[in-house]
Write a protein that holds these residues in place. Structure first.
Motif, PDB file in Angstrom:
ATOM      1  N   PHE A 236      84.801  -5.896  50.991  1.00  0.00           N
ATOM      2  CA  PHE A 236      84.419  -7.299  51.060  1.00  0.00           C
ATOM      3  C   PHE A 236      82.985  -7.521  50.566  1.00  0.00           C
ATOM      4  CE2 PHE A 236      87.492  -6.578  54.551  1.00  0.00           C
ATOM      5  CZ  PHE A 236      88.527  -7.368  54.073  1.00  0.00           C
ATOM      6  N   ALA A 237      82.090  -6.610  50.884  1.00  0.00           N
ATOM      7  CA  ALA A 237      80.689  -6.734  50.479  1.00  0.00           C
ATOM      8  C   ALA A 237      80.178  -5.379  50.024  1.00  0.00           C
ATOM      9  CB  ALA A 237      79.839  -7.252  51.639  1.00  0.00           C
ATOM     10  N   ASN A 238      79.282  -5.414  49.043  1.00  0.00           N
ATOM     11  CA  ASN A 238      78.716  -4.188  48.486  1.00  0.00           C
ATOM     12  C   ASN A 238      77.451  -3.817  49.257  1.00  0.00           C
ATOM     13  OD1 ASN A 238      77.741  -2.088  46.986  1.00  0.00           O
ATOM     14  ND2 ASN A 238      77.846  -3.142  45.020  1.00  0.00           N
ATOM     15  N   PRO A 239      77.473  -2.724  50.016  1.00  0.00           N
ATOM     16  CA  PRO A 239      76.290  -2.368  50.805  1.00  0.00           C
ATOM     17  C   PRO A 239      75.154  -1.769  49.985  1.00  0.00           C
ATOM     18  CG  PRO A 239      77.988  -0.725  51.117  1.00  0.00           C
ATOM     19  CD  PRO A 239      78.592  -1.802  50.265  1.00  0.00           C
ATOM     20  N   THR A 240      75.367  -1.521  48.710  1.00  0.00           N
ATOM     21  CA  THR A 240      74.329  -0.903  47.878  1.00  0.00           C
ATOM     22  C   THR A 240      73.695  -1.902  46.916  1.00  0.00           C
ATOM     23  OG1 THR A 240      75.941  -0.229  46.183  1.00  0.00           O
ATOM     24  CG2 THR A 240      75.541   1.301  48.001  1.00  0.00           C
ATOM     25  N   THR A 241      73.915  -3.198  47.136  1.00  0.00           N
ATOM     26  CA  THR A 241      73.427  -4.204  46.188  1.00  0.00           C
ATOM     27  C   THR A 241      71.920  -4.151  46.029  1.00  0.00           C
ATOM     28  OG1 THR A 241      75.292  -5.644  46.751  1.00  0.00           O
ATOM     29  CG2 THR A 241      73.409  -6.650  45.644  1.00  0.00           C
ATOM     30  N   ARG A 242      71.186  -3.978  47.132  1.00  0.00           N
ATOM     31  CA  ARG A 242      69.728  -4.024  47.088  1.00  0.00           C
ATOM     32  C   ARG A 242      69.082  -2.634  47.005  1.00  0.00           C
ATOM     33  NH1 ARG A 242      68.156  -8.804  51.472  1.00  0.00           N
ATOM     34  NH2 ARG A 242      69.442 -10.444  50.491  1.00  0.00           N
ATOM     35  N   LEU A 243      69.881  -1.640  46.761  1.00  0.00           N
ATOM     36  CA  LEU A 243      69.308  -0.300  46.612  1.00  0.00           C
ATOM     37  C   LEU A 243      68.597  -0.186  45.271  1.00  0.00           C
ATOM     38  CD1 LEU A 243      71.927   2.253  47.985  1.00  0.00           C
ATOM     39  CD2 LEU A 243      69.684   1.715  48.922  1.00  0.00           C
ATOM     40  N   LYS A 244      67.410   0.360  45.273  1.00  0.00           N
ATOM     41  CA  LYS A 244      66.630   0.541  44.055  1.00  0.00           C
ATOM     42  C   LYS A 244      66.288   2.023  43.888  1.00  0.00           C
ATOM     43  CE  LYS A 244      66.447  -3.911  43.344  1.00  0.00           C
ATOM     44  NZ  LYS A 244      67.186  -4.543  42.220  1.00  0.00           N
ATOM     45  N   THR A 245      66.380   2.473  42.666  1.00  0.00           N
ATOM     46  CA  THR A 245      65.994   3.854  42.372  1.00  0.00           C
ATOM     47  C   THR A 245      64.510   3.909  42.073  1.00  0.00           C
ATOM     48  OG1 THR A 245      66.573   3.521  40.047  1.00  0.00           O
ATOM     49  CG2 THR A 245      68.258   4.468  41.479  1.00  0.00           C
ATOM     50  N   GLU A 246      63.850   4.885  42.608  1.00  0.00           N
ATOM     51  CA  GLU A 246      62.408   5.035  42.436  1.00  0.00           C
ATOM     52  C   GLU A 246      62.115   5.938  41.244  1.00  0.00           C
ATOM     53  OE1 GLU A 246      61.031   6.641  46.048  1.00  0.00           O
ATOM     54  OE2 GLU A 246      61.574   4.886  47.268  1.00  0.00           O
ATOM     55  N   ASP A 247      61.079   5.575  40.523  1.00  0.00           N
ATOM     56  CA  ASP A 247      60.632   6.415  39.407  1.00  0.00           C
ATOM     57  C   ASP A 247      59.991   7.687  39.943  1.00  0.00           C
ATOM     58  OD1 ASP A 247      61.499   4.536  37.603  1.00  0.00           O
ATOM     59  OD2 ASP A 247      59.564   3.510  37.497  1.00  0.00           O
ATOM     60  N   ILE A 248      60.437   8.822  39.428  1.00  0.00           N
ATOM     61  CA  ILE A 248      59.937  10.121  39.881  1.00  0.00           C
ATOM     62  C   ILE A 248      59.006  10.675  38.811  1.00  0.00           C
ATOM     63  CG2 ILE A 248      60.572  12.455  40.581  1.00  0.00           C
ATOM     64  CD1 ILE A 248      63.257  11.329  41.462  1.00  0.00           C
ATOM     65  N   GLN A 249      57.790  10.891  39.188  1.00  0.00           N
ATOM     66  CA  GLN A 249      56.808  11.439  38.262  1.00  0.00           C
ATOM     67  C   GLN A 249      57.105  12.913  37.992  1.00  0.00           C
ATOM     68  OE1 GLN A 249      54.603   9.702  36.614  1.00  0.00           O
ATOM     69  NE2 GLN A 249      55.096   7.789  37.693  1.00  0.00           N
ATOM     70  N   ARG A 250      57.239  13.232  36.727  1.00  0.00           N
ATOM     71  CA  ARG A 250      57.536  14.604  36.357  1.00  0.00           C
ATOM     72  C   ARG A 250      56.285  15.461  36.475  1.00  0.00           C
ATOM     73  NH1 ARG A 250      60.254  16.587  30.610  1.00  0.00           N
ATOM     74  NH2 ARG A 250      60.451  18.783  31.160  1.00  0.00           N
ATOM     75  N   ASN A 251      56.448  16.610  37.056  1.00  0.00           N
ATOM     76  CA  ASN A 251      55.331  17.536  37.235  1.00  0.00           C
ATOM     77  C   ASN A 251      55.636  18.820  36.475  1.00  0.00           C
ATOM     78  OD1 ASN A 251      52.991  18.704  38.069  1.00  0.00           O
ATOM     79  ND2 ASN A 251      53.726  19.243  40.112  1.00  0.00           N
ATOM     80  N   LEU A 252      54.724  19.220  35.612  1.00  0.00           N
ATOM     81  CA  LEU A 252      54.950  20.391  34.772  1.00  0.00           C
ATOM     82  C   LEU A 252      53.653  21.150  34.620  1.00  0.00           C
ATOM     83  CD1 LEU A 252      56.962  21.930  32.921  1.00  0.00           C
ATOM     84  CD2 LEU A 252      56.159  20.503  31.042  1.00  0.00           C
ATOM     85  N   LEU A 253      53.730  22.454  34.774  1.00  0.00           N
ATOM     86  CA  LEU A 253      52.576  23.337  34.612  1.00  0.00           C
ATOM     87  C   LEU A 253      52.874  24.348  33.508  1.00  0.00           C
ATOM     88  CD1 LEU A 253      51.617  24.083  38.334  1.00  0.00           C
ATOM     89  CD2 LEU A 253      50.467  22.520  36.755  1.00  0.00           C
ATOM     90  N   PRO A 254      51.855  24.801  32.792  1.00  0.00           N
ATOM     91  CA  PRO A 254      52.086  25.821  31.754  1.00  0.00           C
ATOM     92  C   PRO A 254      52.684  27.096  32.350  1.00  0.00           C
ATOM     93  CG  PRO A 254      49.903  24.844  31.536  1.00  0.00           C
ATOM     94  CD  PRO A 254      50.451  24.363  32.845  1.00  0.00           C
ATOM     95  N   MET A 255      53.463  27.795  31.521  1.00  0.00           N
ATOM     96  CA  MET A 255      54.077  29.037  31.966  1.00  0.00           C
ATOM     97  C   MET A 255      52.996  30.089  32.217  1.00  0.00           C
ATOM     98  SD  MET A 255      57.424  29.280  29.458  1.00  0.00           S
ATOM     99  CE  MET A 255      57.940  30.827  30.199  1.00  0.00           C
ATOM    100  N   THR A 256      53.198  30.869  33.245  1.00  0.00           N
ATOM    101  CA  THR A 256      52.264  31.943  33.565  1.00  0.00           C
ATOM    102  C   THR A 256      52.562  33.178  32.724  1.00  0.00           C
ATOM    103  OG1 THR A 256      53.692  32.758  35.339  1.00  0.00           O
ATOM    104  CG2 THR A 256      52.067  31.075  35.917  1.00  0.00           C
ATOM    105  N   ASP A 257      51.642  34.126  32.730  1.00  0.00           N
ATOM    106  CA  ASP A 257      51.852  35.369  31.982  1.00  0.00           C
ATOM    107  C   ASP A 257      53.049  36.147  32.526  1.00  0.00           C
ATOM    108  OD1 ASP A 257      49.651  34.707  30.497  1.00  0.00           O
ATOM    109  OD2 ASP A 257      48.256  35.956  31.653  1.00  0.00           O
ATOM    110  N   ALA A 258      53.284  36.076  33.826  1.00  0.00           N
ATOM    111  CA  ALA A 258      54.428  36.777  34.416  1.00  0.00           C
ATOM    112  C   ALA A 258      55.736  36.179  33.914  1.00  0.00           C
ATOM    113  CB  ALA A 258      54.355  36.712  35.943  1.00  0.00           C
ATOM    114  N   GLU A 259      55.790  34.852  33.782  1.00  0.00           N
ATOM    115  CA  GLU A 259      57.006  34.217  33.276  1.00  0.00           C
ATOM    116  C   GLU A 259      57.247  34.573  31.814  1.00  0.00           C
ATOM    117  OE1 GLU A 259      57.477  30.084  35.754  1.00  0.00           O
ATOM    118  OE2 GLU A 259      55.905  30.168  34.232  1.00  0.00           O
TER     119      GLU A 259
END
Length: 420
Positions: A236-259
């Motif tokens: 009868f009603a959509n319970p997800t109408t007001r759900l919003k997805t949040e922007d996720i900041q990507r986090n990236l670091l340079p590869m280490t010598d071990a990697e």
């Protein structure tokens, strides 16, 4: 079956083209033929090539031509003719053969894929098989609570096939959506019996412990499910109408010598080294590497075209490519496949290697191509001073992706400045 020279019966289980009991009889027969001036007997041919059935005879001839063009071994061609003999002998002339019959009726030593390929070229194949994802949907939705199973099954089928207002989704998308929704449905089934009983509070409570991409994917999957249920009149009603997805900041670091050392220890074969080099120098994606063809290479001018983007060939990828092409030429000298990366299966055809090929050689051994690719783009951003336009031109990135890498690089540069 008896020996042509001495008349003794041949051992049981002998090849169909065997004419002599041993090499001695073969040599004596050849000696007496040459002494009497008798020409050698004609080479053995598969009975399908001279069959009274014209459809089988033409299919066998086409299998011979296809084998010569694709580099099939003689035994593979003969096994394909064995399969054609079985399926075409049981089918009325002119009527197409069903794919399920090809997979179940041909002998075990015959390749169903090669038999289907011959029949498909002659337009004698009817694909009546069921996709594996459909079987997966049926088996997984049966395990759901009774009140949710039918609606979730209909939702997944619409995602797979699409409808008048929605395009079909990929199988990976279906797997991810169901994986996000299933634990929530099982939790709701303890107090609810149908989707229409789910409220906004229930959705918020179920999403509260989730964080990051897990929460984002769950919100997207729930919105898709309840939007489908609302459009079909299941709720009868959509319970997800007001759900919003949040922007996720990507986090990236340079590869280490071990990697880096771990990648060097894993990538030992020419194919593995070529894949890693393309990702580490040209930031090539896995799909672009699989679809790379020989026509995309310009070795004299040191140029390569990856995903439609032409660029100068790096020294490391160039050396690894030459090593792989040398092994490729020795292993499959007659392959018609124009893709750079091939294996024993794709060498007989013209298609690219599967995604599982890269996973089996690298991902399952702890080498993540996307991690290597991201490190390459980040290294370039740190070198040029976080210029998104430069990143977009060099690596053929979208403006959004280039801006994200530039922001990450700028944050790292700011952190280093603050430390100093």
């Amino acid at each position: 079956m008896t020996c042509v020279h001495c008349g003794k019966p041949l051992p049981e289980g002998s090849r169909r083209d065997r004419a002599y009991c041993d090499n001695k009889c073969r040599g004596l027969a050849s000696y007496y033929r040459s002494k009497a001036g008798v020409p050698p007997p004609p080479r053995w041919q598969h009975p399908a090539l001279t069959s009274d059935n014209p459809v089988l005879r033409s299919a066998a001839a086409h299998a011979t031509q296809l084998g010569e063009a694709n580099g099939w071994s003689p035994s593979l061609g003969q096994c394909a003719m064995d399969g054609l003999t079985v399926v075409l002998g049981e089918c009325p002339p002119g009527k197409p053969v069903k794919l399920t019959k090809v997979r179940t009726r041909i002998p075990r030593h015959a390749s169903s894929h090669r038999v289907a390929e011959v029949l498909s070229d002659l337009e004698l194949l009817e694909d009546d098989s069921v996709l594996a994802v459909r079987t997966w949907i049926e088996s997984r939705t049966v395990e759901l609570p009774v009140g949710f199973a039918r609606d979730v099954r209909a939702w997944l089928l619409v995602l797979l096939d699409g409808d008048s207002r929605a395009k079909p989704r990929s199988q990976s998308c279906i797997y991810v959506y169901f994986g996000c929704v299933r634990p929530l449905l099982e939790n709701w089934a303890t107090t609810r019996e149908h989707l229409r009983e789910i409220t906004v509070t229930d959705v918020a409570t179920a999403l509260s412990p989730l964080r990051g991409w897990q929460r984002r994917n769950a919100i997207v999957a729930l919105r898709s499910l309840f939007r489908f249920a609302k459009k079909r009149g299941l709720i009868f009603a959509n319970p997800t109408t007001r759900l919003k997805t949040e922007d996720i900041q990507r986090n990236l670091l340079p590869m280490t010598d071990a990697e880096v050392l771990a990648v060097q220890r894993v990538a030992v074969t020419p194919a593995q080294r070529l894949i890693v080099a393309l990702a580490a120098v040209h930031a090539a994606r896995a799909t672009a590497i699989r679809r790379l063809t020989l026509d995309d290479l310009d070795l004299p001018n040191r140029r390569i075209t990856i995903a439609g983007h032409a660029q100068r060939f790096g020294e490391l990828p160039h050396q690894t490519l030459l090593a792989w092409l040398a092994q490729r030429r020795i292993t499959w000298p007659k392959t018609p496949n124009r893709h750079v990366l091939i294996n024993a299966k794709t060498a007989l055809g013209t298609g690219p290697v599967s995604a599982e090929y890269l996973k089996r050689h690298l991902l399952h051994q702890g080498v993540y191509l996307e991690r290597i690719r991201g490190d390459r783009v980040l290294h370039e951003a740190l070198t040029v001073g976080a210029d998104p336009l430069h990143l977009a031109l060099v690596f053929n990135l979208s403006h959004t992706a280039a801006s994200q890498y530039a922001v990450i690089a700028q944050n790292l540069l700011d952190d280093q400045t603050g430390v100093r």
